[in-house]
Design a protein around this motif. Structure first.
Motif, PDB file in Angstrom:
ATOM      1  N   TRP A   1       0.837  -1.189   0.000  1.00  8.84           N
ATOM      2  CA  TRP A   1       0.000   0.000   0.000  1.00  8.84           C
ATOM      3  C   TRP A   1       0.871   1.238   0.000  1.00  8.84           C
ATOM      4  O   TRP A   1       1.960   1.264   0.569  1.00  8.84           O
ATOM      5  N   ASP A   2       0.399   2.298  -0.626  1.00  8.79           N
ATOM      6  CA  ASP A   2       1.131   3.556  -0.740  1.00  8.79           C
ATOM      7  C   ASP A   2       0.765   4.464   0.425  1.00  8.79           C
ATOM      8  O   ASP A   2      -0.364   4.882   0.563  1.00  8.79           O
TER       9      ASP A   2
ATOM     10  N   GLN B   1       0.767   9.547   0.410  1.00  8.55           N
ATOM     11  CA  GLN B   1      -0.214  10.619   0.324  1.00  8.55           C
ATOM     12  C   GLN B   1      -0.519  11.162   1.708  1.00  8.55           C
ATOM     13  O   GLN B   1      -0.554  10.408   2.679  1.00  8.55           O
TER      14      GLN B   1
ATOM     15  N   LYS C   1      -4.446   4.027  -2.652  1.00 13.00           N
ATOM     16  CA  LYS C   1      -4.346   5.374  -3.201  1.00 13.00           C
ATOM     17  C   LYS C   1      -5.739   5.970  -3.376  1.00 13.00           C
ATOM     18  O   LYS C   1      -6.719   5.252  -3.552  1.00 13.00           O
TER      19      LYS C   1
END
Length: 162
Positions: free
Chosen positions: A27-28, A31, A74
């Motif tokens: 997972w990013d 952000q 995201k």
């Protein structure tokens, strides 16, 4: 999404899972987080996650009370944000066709107050019935659930529904 509960933003984890962090690999997390609290969520059939709450932005973008995450965590920028300023989403209920009922504290969404049905892209489903709920601040949809036979039940605070 892994079989365990896992969310990319601490606002989700802290609000719903007793301050325990459950992260998923891949997972990013780059952000910026939401600017306020997440109160509800619903997972669509394709793994996208709808989140509702009292936030007004997600990173640098305006998302008033409702946003959608991609399966990798995201922000899904293709999902529309049609709720007015000051909206709080407290309940979400997904239909099998991925249309979603959204309930909370908001008014003036093309004549609809506190309860709307959205298409899978986030646009207003104008074919959905408008229950004609009053726009008063006491009219708050708090819970949405479907029965096995497809009826939608609405839990509310001070809502006179005929």
């Amino acid at each position: 999404i892994d079989s365990k509960l896992c969310f990319p933003y601490s606002g989700l984890t802290k609000q719903h899972y007793n301050n325990k962090f459950h992260y998923c690999s891949g997972w990013d997390f780059s952000q910026p987080p939401l600017n306020s609290t997440v109160l509800t969520l619903a997972i669509q059939s394709d793994g996208r996650i709808l989140i509702g709450g009292s936030f007004s932005s997600f990173g640098n973008q305006t998302y008033r009370g409702l946003a959608r995450l991609l399966p990798d965590g995201k922000l899904d920028t293709s999902f529309g944000s049609l709720l007015p300023n000051g909206s709080t989403v407290t309940a979400l209920a997904r239909q099998p066709d991925d249309k979603v009922w959204v309930g909370g504290q908001f008014s003036g969404v093309q004549g609809r107050n506190h309860l709307v049905r959205l298409n899978s892209d986030g646009s207003l489903d104008t074919a959905a019935p408008n229950p004609g709920l009053p726009s008063t601040s006491l009219s708050l949809v708090q819970l949405l659930r479907f029965t096995d036979d497809g009826r939608l039940w609405i839990g509310s605070a001070s809502l006179p529904i005929a």
